[in-house]
Design a protein around this motif. Structure first.
Motif, short mmCIF file in Angstrom:
data_model
loop_
_atom_site.label_atom_id
_atom_site.label_comp_id
_atom_site.label_asym_id
_atom_site.label_seq_id
_atom_site.Cartn_x
_atom_site.Cartn_y
_atom_site.Cartn_z
N ARG A 132 0.84 -1.20 0.00
CA ARG A 132 0.00 0.00 0.00
C ARG A 132 0.87 1.25 0.00
O ARG A 132 0.58 2.23 -0.70
CB ARG A 132 -0.91 0.01 1.23
N SER A 173 -13.81 5.46 4.02
CA SER A 173 -14.86 6.42 3.70
C SER A 173 -15.71 6.73 4.93
O SER A 173 -16.10 7.89 5.16
CB SER A 173 -15.75 5.87 2.58
N PRO A 230 -6.98 0.51 -0.83
CA PRO A 230 -7.34 -0.83 -1.32
C PRO A 230 -8.86 -1.00 -1.32
O PRO A 230 -9.56 -0.51 -0.44
CB PRO A 230 -6.68 -1.77 -0.31
N ALA A 231 -9.37 -1.72 -2.31
CA ALA A 231 -10.81 -1.86 -2.48
C ALA A 231 -11.50 -2.42 -1.24
O ALA A 231 -12.60 -1.98 -0.87
CB ALA A 231 -11.09 -2.76 -3.69
N ASP A 232 -10.85 -3.39 -0.57
CA ASP A 232 -11.51 -4.00 0.60
C ASP A 232 -11.46 -3.11 1.84
O ASP A 232 -12.08 -3.42 2.86
CB ASP A 232 -10.86 -5.35 0.92
N GLN A 233 -10.73 -1.99 1.76
CA GLN A 233 -10.62 -1.08 2.89
C GLN A 233 -11.30 0.27 2.63
O GLN A 233 -11.42 1.08 3.55
CB GLN A 233 -9.13 -0.82 3.20
N PHE A 234 -11.76 0.45 1.41
CA PHE A 234 -12.28 1.77 1.05
C PHE A 234 -13.50 2.17 1.88
O PHE A 234 -13.60 3.32 2.33
CB PHE A 234 -12.65 1.83 -0.44
N GLN A 235 -14.43 1.26 2.09
CA GLN A 235 -15.65 1.62 2.81
C GLN A 235 -15.32 2.06 4.24
O GLN A 235 -15.91 3.02 4.76
CB GLN A 235 -16.63 0.44 2.84
N ARG A 278 -10.26 6.33 -4.05
CA ARG A 278 -10.47 4.98 -4.60
C ARG A 278 -9.21 4.45 -5.30
O ARG A 278 -8.99 3.25 -5.35
CB ARG A 278 -11.65 4.99 -5.57
N GLN A 279 -8.41 5.36 -5.82
CA GLN A 279 -7.18 4.94 -6.47
C GLN A 279 -6.07 4.61 -5.46
O GLN A 279 -5.18 3.80 -5.75
CB GLN A 279 -6.69 6.04 -7.42
#
Length: 239
Positions: free
Chosen positions: A128, A165, A157-162, A153-154
């Motif tokens: 990361r 956010s 990591p996708a699994d940590q974005f929420q 989002r860029q």
């Protein structure tokens, strides 16, 4: 002759020669020796099998043999009990040793699994960090919420974005210029003080990408991931 004593079914033997000698001595008028007197006193004090009526001799012999058999059986039982107790003690020691070894092996496996998991997390954090350090974005004079979220989002990591956010939404509502006059917290992740974000870039006040990079580094370093930070935030309403 041999005289059999009923006491303990022992055999008190006196030879015929000794007996005859004693009788002859008395007949000739000689004085019995001290040993002869002791023998006679002992003989008089001992109940002999010959003194018991013939009809009861078999019962006496049977009773004595029964006592001996009982004593032998008792001794055998005691020996067997002692042997069983010793075997149980040895087996208990073996079982305890086996359990201890199994517990040690299980603990070592858990340690190895923990090390492997930590190594995996470290590699993930390094990955990361590499992504964040190499990602570049053209600076702008201002950014909309949608633009800031697109940058996040860029970088996240996708699994940590929420999770990331959720924290940003609570801390700054995605306003990269959000400032808390009373505490000095600043930016998307409300760094306290805001100047901490200078470690990620000199443009920390105006560049949301710099703030996101710093925020991710902080969450990974302190909580392991944005989701770890979000779990803490939910419990404490700060992170």
């Amino acid at each position: 002759m041999s005289r059999i004593s009923v006491r303990g079914f022992a055999v008190a033997s006196a030879t015929a020669v000794t007996t005859v000698g004693a009788v002859v001595g008395v007949a000739s008028g000689s004085t019995p020796a001290a040993d002869d007197n002791n023998f006679e006193a002992t003989a008089a004090d001992t109940t002999l099998l010959a003194d018991i009526p013939a009809g009861q001799q078999a019962q006496v012999q049977t009773a004595s043999l029964t006592q001996q058999a009982d004593a032998q059986a008792s001794a055998a039982n005691a020996a067997a009990k002692k042997s069983a107790e010793e075997a149980a003690r040895i087996q208990a020691a073996k079982d305890a040793k086996t359990k201890k070894r199994a517990a040690e092996e299980r603990l070592e496996q858990e340690r190895q699994a923990q090390k492997a998991k930590e190594k995996e997390r470290e590699a993930e954090r390094a990955s990361r960090s590499q992504v964040r350090s190499t990602a570049t974005f053209a600076p702008q004079s201002s950014y909309t919420v949608a633009q800031v979220q697109a940058i996040a989002r860029q970088l996240v990591p996708a699994d940590q974005f929420q999770c990331f956010s959720n924290i940003v939404s609570h801390e700054s509502t995605w306003n990269y210029r959000a400032s808390n006059p009373s505490s000095g917290a600043y930016g998307l992740v409300q760094a306290l003080p805001g100047s901490k974000m200078a470690s990620a870039g000199a443009d920390w006040q105006t560049n949301p990408a710099t703030q996101i990079k710093w925020g991710l580094s902080y969450m990974d370093g302190r909580y392991g991931s944005p989701c770890g930070a979000w779990s803490f935030w939910q419990a404490n309403h700060w992170y």
